[in-house]
Design a protein around this motif. Structure first.
Motif, mmCIF file in Angstrom:
data_model
loop_
_atom_site.group_PDB
_atom_site.id
_atom_site.type_symbol
_atom_site.label_atom_id
_atom_site.label_comp_id
_atom_site.label_asym_id
_atom_site.label_seq_id
_atom_site.Cartn_x
_atom_site.Cartn_y
_atom_site.Cartn_z
ATOM 1 N N LEU A 65 20.845 -59.822 -40.513
ATOM 2 C CA LEU A 65 21.978 -60.752 -40.558
ATOM 3 C C LEU A 65 22.990 -60.308 -41.601
ATOM 4 O O LEU A 65 24.204 -60.279 -41.348
ATOM 5 N N GLY A 66 22.517 -59.935 -42.783
ATOM 6 C CA GLY A 66 23.427 -59.473 -43.825
ATOM 7 C C GLY A 66 24.101 -58.169 -43.465
ATOM 8 O O GLY A 66 25.310 -58.002 -43.684
ATOM 9 N N GLY A 67 23.342 -57.244 -42.895
ATOM 10 C CA GLY A 67 23.905 -55.943 -42.569
ATOM 11 C C GLY A 67 24.952 -55.983 -41.483
ATOM 12 O O GLY A 67 25.791 -55.072 -41.395
ATOM 13 N N ASN A 68 24.930 -57.009 -40.649
ATOM 14 C CA ASN A 68 25.857 -57.070 -39.520
ATOM 15 C C ASN A 68 26.867 -58.207 -39.624
ATOM 16 O O ASN A 68 27.661 -58.401 -38.704
ATOM 17 N N LEU A 69 26.831 -58.959 -40.713
ATOM 18 C CA LEU A 69 27.777 -60.057 -40.885
ATOM 19 C C LEU A 69 28.970 -59.558 -41.701
ATOM 20 O O LEU A 69 28.945 -59.551 -42.935
ATOM 21 N N GLY A 70 29.995 -59.114 -41.007
ATOM 22 C CA GLY A 70 31.130 -58.519 -41.686
ATOM 23 C C GLY A 70 32.344 -59.413 -41.801
ATOM 24 O O GLY A 70 33.388 -58.974 -42.300
ATOM 25 N N ILE A 71 32.232 -60.677 -41.372
ATOM 26 C CA ILE A 71 33.396 -61.548 -41.380
ATOM 27 C C ILE A 71 33.872 -61.833 -42.800
ATOM 28 O O ILE A 71 35.074 -61.914 -43.065
ATOM 29 N N ILE A 72 32.921 -61.955 -43.742
ATOM 30 C CA ILE A 72 33.302 -62.256 -45.128
ATOM 31 C C ILE A 72 34.084 -61.094 -45.730
ATOM 32 O O ILE A 72 35.171 -61.271 -46.301
ATOM 33 N N SER A 73 33.553 -59.895 -45.587
ATOM 34 C CA SER A 73 34.256 -58.727 -46.123
ATOM 35 C C SER A 73 35.575 -58.502 -45.397
ATOM 36 O O SER A 73 36.561 -58.057 -46.010
ATOM 37 N N GLY A 74 35.613 -58.816 -44.106
ATOM 38 C CA GLY A 74 36.857 -58.659 -43.349
ATOM 39 C C GLY A 74 37.954 -59.577 -43.833
ATOM 40 O O GLY A 74 39.118 -59.172 -43.963
ATOM 41 N N LEU A 75 37.603 -60.825 -44.100
ATOM 42 C CA LEU A 75 38.594 -61.782 -44.595
ATOM 43 C C LEU A 75 39.096 -61.385 -45.980
ATOM 44 O O LEU A 75 40.291 -61.492 -46.272
ATOM 45 N N ILE A 76 38.195 -60.907 -46.835
ATOM 46 C CA ILE A 76 38.616 -60.457 -48.160
ATOM 47 C C ILE A 76 39.524 -59.237 -48.050
ATOM 48 O O ILE A 76 40.528 -59.109 -48.765
ATOM 49 N N ASP A 86 24.134 -57.276 -46.968
ATOM 50 C CA ASP A 86 25.530 -57.607 -46.670
ATOM 51 C C ASP A 86 26.490 -56.689 -47.413
ATOM 52 O O ASP A 86 27.651 -56.553 -47.023
ATOM 53 N N SER A 87 26.023 -56.064 -48.489
ATOM 54 C CA SER A 87 26.876 -55.110 -49.203
ATOM 55 C C SER A 87 27.254 -53.941 -48.301
ATOM 56 O O SER A 87 28.314 -53.327 -48.472
ATOM 57 N N GLN A 88 26.393 -53.611 -47.333
ATOM 58 C CA GLN A 88 26.709 -52.538 -46.397
ATOM 59 C C GLN A 88 27.925 -52.893 -45.563
ATOM 60 O O GLN A 88 28.750 -52.029 -45.250
ATOM 61 N N ALA A 89 28.056 -54.182 -45.191
ATOM 62 C CA ALA A 89 29.232 -54.611 -44.447
ATOM 63 C C ALA A 89 30.497 -54.448 -45.286
ATOM 64 O O ALA A 89 31.559 -54.090 -44.764
ATOM 65 N N PHE A 90 30.401 -54.696 -46.597
ATOM 66 C CA PHE A 90 31.558 -54.514 -47.475
ATOM 67 C C PHE A 90 31.935 -53.039 -47.561
ATOM 68 O O PHE A 90 33.121 -52.690 -47.539
ATOM 69 N N ALA A 91 30.929 -52.162 -47.687
ATOM 70 C CA ALA A 91 31.213 -50.729 -47.739
ATOM 71 C C ALA A 91 31.817 -50.246 -46.429
ATOM 72 O O ALA A 91 32.770 -49.448 -46.420
ATOM 73 N N ASN A 92 31.278 -50.726 -45.315
ATOM 74 C CA ASN A 92 31.824 -50.353 -44.007
ATOM 75 C C ASN A 92 33.262 -50.809 -43.854
ATOM 76 O O ASN A 92 34.129 -50.059 -43.396
ATOM 77 N N THR A 93 33.528 -52.065 -44.243
ATOM 78 C CA THR A 93 34.879 -52.605 -44.091
ATOM 79 C C THR A 93 35.871 -51.838 -44.957
ATOM 80 O O THR A 93 36.937 -51.418 -44.492
ATOM 81 N N GLY A 94 35.515 -51.640 -46.232
ATOM 82 C CA GLY A 94 36.430 -50.947 -47.128
ATOM 83 C C GLY A 94 36.723 -49.528 -46.695
ATOM 84 O O GLY A 94 37.859 -49.044 -46.838
ATOM 85 N N SER A 95 35.729 -48.829 -46.146
ATOM 86 C CA SER A 95 35.907 -47.431 -45.757
ATOM 87 C C SER A 95 36.465 -47.290 -44.345
ATOM 88 O O SER A 95 37.441 -46.566 -44.123
ATOM 89 N N LEU A 96 35.849 -47.985 -43.398
ATOM 90 C CA LEU A 96 36.237 -47.819 -41.999
ATOM 91 C C LEU A 96 37.659 -48.291 -41.732
ATOM 92 O O LEU A 96 38.456 -47.579 -41.106
ATOM 93 N N ILE A 97 37.986 -49.499 -42.191
ATOM 94 C CA ILE A 97 39.315 -50.033 -41.921
ATOM 95 C C ILE A 97 40.384 -49.165 -42.569
ATOM 96 O O ILE A 97 41.441 -48.895 -41.977
#
Length: 394
Positions: A37-48, A97-108
């Protein structure tokens, strides 16, 4: 990205959580669920990411990664009182969930920097995430041998340290034109990553056949670091030198491609609330809220939620499957590392293949996703069937 795939190493240290804290398989599955759930929940990092620069997202992710996995390490090593199940679920959710933050910051960031090659960029970056399990396993062996409890501490500090070191280098770079050489450079990076994956596969097989000592692990890890860091860096330095030499000589590159003007209009700041129900045409960039309220996003959400569950279940339970068949810790680590390499190959192929099929044959990515999910269902049902599982040996 090559050190932000800690969720794929769960199969290595899951038995330590189970034995140290006295969990049964049902409880371990609950912990695994919160990890996924944490690894795939990227909505929080996306909004930030919508309202802050990429370095803010990466810094938050680094702090979450260290806190979550450090607390898990304290628990499995007995340095703190045994936490309740809900606390362990919270710790692993925060760490994953930190992985989602790393993905968002790098991928986007990279997609905005290379909008004309987004499929290739995504394939490369997500491929390195898939390969990170094998990379981190080699580094962990070099530092800690076969002590799997130390792996939890390792994945607590390494991704956080890497994110903090490169915090200011991940940023949006606005340019008005692109070189056609960009695509060639992406392929050069791909070839270097394929060489790294091939080396990892060979060394993993050799490690499983022979008993490695610490110095041998250090040697293999050193090769991984060189191939991981210096070969791609050399590719980029070569390109920078090429452009510097041309600009110094006053030469103009005849193969400069102007960017789509609409692409740069999309990079201007847009309110998170404005135009929520007025999304742009398909293929253009959506805001987070526009995506949340679109039918397309709903369909993709349902497809991925239902489609990747079987794969995640298989990966998460590799440790338990191997242990039930009597395999030792070294063999379990081999399983996880090899799956990491195959994960990398699938991710890279999906990025490059989808880009080629889309640009040359107008083959839509959602249709490719449908075929991939179909094939994965067949593969998982075949590999986990009782007759095969009970007779197969490595």
């Amino acid at each position: 990205m090559s050190v932000n795939g800690a969720t794929y190493l769960f199969g290595v240290y899951s038995n330590d959580i189970k034995s140290s804290l006295g969990y049964d398989q049902t409880t371990l599955n609950l912990v695994s669920f919160f990890k996924d759930l944490g690894g795939n929940l990227g909505i929080i990092s996306g909004l930030i990411n919508e309202i802050t620069p990429p370095w803010v997202v990466l810094a938050i992710g680094a702090a979450m990664n260290f806190f979550g996995y450090f607390m898990i390490w304290l628990a499995v090593t007995g340095r703190t009182a045994s936490p309740r199940v809900w606390q362990m679920c919270l710790y692993i959710w925060i760490g994953a969930d930190s992985q989602a933050f790393a993905n968002t910051g790098s991928l986007i960031t990279c997609v905005k920097n290379f909008p004309e090659s987004r499929g290739i960029v995504l394939g490369l970056l997500k491929g390195f995430v898939g390969l990170s399990g094998a990379i981190m396993t080699q580094l962990y062996h070099a530092l800690h041998g076969n002590n799997t409890k130390s792996l939890v501490l390792f994945i607590a500090w390494l991704p956080a340290a890497v994110s903090f070191v490169f915090l200011r280098t991940v940023r949006i770079v606005k340019v008005s034109r692109r070189h056609e050489r960009d695509v060639r450079i992406f392929y050069d990076v791909l070839y270097s990553s394929l060489a790294l994956a091939a080396f990892l596969m060979v060394i993993i097989i050799v490690e499983n056949r022979f008993e490695f000592k610490r110095i041998e692990y250090v040697g293999s890890a050193s090769v991984v670091v060189v191939m991981l860091l210096f070969v791609p860096l050399g590719i980029i330095i070569r390109q920078e030198f090429y452009e510097w030499k041309n600009s110094k000589n006053g030469c103009s590159d005849a193969k400069i491609v102007p960017e789509n003007e609409n692409t740069f209009n999309q990079q201007t700041p847009v309110s998170c609330i404005k135009n929520v129900f007025s999304p742009p045409p398909r293929g253009e960039d959506y805001t987070i809220l526009q995506a949340l309220f679109s039918v397309d996003m709903l369909i993709l959400f349902i497809a991925t939620s239902c489609g990747i569950g079987g794969t995640l279940t298989a990966i998460d339970n590799l440790g338990q499957i191997a242990k039930s068949l009597g395999y030792n810790t070294n063999t379990i680590t081999t399983f996880v590392s090899l799956v990491s390499i195959w994960n990398y190959l699938g991710r890279v192929a999906s990025g490059f293949a989808s880009e080629i099929l889309l640009t040359k044959y107008k083959f839509p990515r959602p249709l490719m996703l449908t075929f991939v999910l179909l094939f994965s269902c067949i593969a998982i049902s075949s590999s986990l069937s009782p007759p095969i599982l009970s007779t197969w040996r490595p």
